[in-house]
Design a protein around this motif. Structure first.
Motif, mmCIF file in Angstrom:
data_model
loop_
_atom_site.group_PDB
_atom_site.id
_atom_site.type_symbol
_atom_site.label_atom_id
_atom_site.label_comp_id
_atom_site.label_asym_id
_atom_site.label_seq_id
_atom_site.Cartn_x
_atom_site.Cartn_y
_atom_site.Cartn_z
ATOM 1 N N ILE A 1 0.843 -1.209 0.000
ATOM 2 C CA ILE A 1 0.000 0.000 0.000
ATOM 3 C C ILE A 1 0.869 1.248 0.000
ATOM 4 C CG2 ILE A 1 -1.618 1.351 1.398
ATOM 5 C CD1 ILE A 1 -2.975 -1.301 2.133
ATOM 6 N N ARG A 2 1.949 1.234 0.761
ATOM 7 C CA ARG A 2 2.857 2.392 0.778
ATOM 8 C C ARG A 2 3.504 2.622 -0.579
ATOM 9 N NH1 ARG A 2 5.075 1.064 6.640
ATOM 10 N NH2 ARG A 2 3.556 2.263 7.817
ATOM 11 N N GLN A 3 3.599 1.575 -1.420
ATOM 12 C CA GLN A 3 4.098 1.731 -2.781
ATOM 13 C C GLN A 3 2.982 2.164 -3.732
ATOM 14 O OE1 GLN A 3 5.851 -2.034 -3.810
ATOM 15 N NE2 GLN A 3 7.862 -1.445 -3.026
ATOM 16 N N GLY A 4 1.743 2.244 -3.233
ATOM 17 C CA GLY A 4 0.614 2.664 -4.057
ATOM 18 C C GLY A 4 0.035 1.549 -4.897
ATOM 19 N N LYS A 5 0.284 0.311 -4.546
ATOM 20 C CA LYS A 5 -0.173 -0.823 -5.349
ATOM 21 C C LYS A 5 -1.434 -1.440 -4.762
ATOM 22 C CE LYS A 5 4.380 -1.672 -7.040
ATOM 23 N NZ LYS A 5 4.604 -1.715 -8.393
#
Length: 153
Positions: A38-42
């Motif tokens: 989630i922190r990578q935006g995935k």
């Protein structure tokens, strides 16, 4: 303190398909590889919804891609994830869903200033076809009005 992250994943279809009544911010119970992805935006909440199971609220169909640097301990991308709300909020939401024929829709997935993943959810009522047409007409009229204003400025 950590800096607020720029992760802000939205459910764009929700505004067109539903009329929002109440909004809440819920925490999400995640595994280690899930929060890293989630922190990578995935992640995607486009086709997700919320459902009660044994008095607990879960988000269904939220897609979090597998974390690229994980070993065989990676998470399941489409698993159900528990939402964390206060008991009185859960009771109120469950009563509204059972009696009012309403649904709970995720609107936005974000990372707060403390580095925790949060999900903004809304108690929503589905729009009828004529309501959707009205929304499209209002959007077109606003666009035309903005063009006219732009010509005269």
């Amino acid at each position: 303190m950590k800096q607020a992250s720029t992760i802000n994943i939205k459910n764009r279809k929700a505004k067109f398909q539903y009329e929002f009544l109440d909004k809440y911010v819920a925490g999400i119970k995640l595994a280690g590889t899930e929060i890293k992805a989630i922190r990578q935006g995935k992640a995607s909440i486009a086709e997700s919804f919320c459902e009660f199971q044994a008095g607990e609220l879960y988000v269904i169909n939220m897609h979090v891609e597998e974390y690229s640097h994980a070993t065989h301990f990676n998470h399941n991308p489409k698993s159900e994830r528990k939402l964390l709300l206060q008991k009185r909020e859960l009771r109120k939401l469950e009563k509204e869903v059972k009696n009012g024929g309403l649904t709970i829709i995720p609107l936005r997935l974000f990372i707060n200033d403390r580095g925790l993943a949060k999900l903004q959810i809304s108690l929503a009522k589905g729009k009828k076809l004529y309501d959707k047409r009205e929304t499209l007409k209002d959007r077109d009229n606003k666009r035309k009005l903005d063009r006219i204003k732009k010509e005269y400025n």
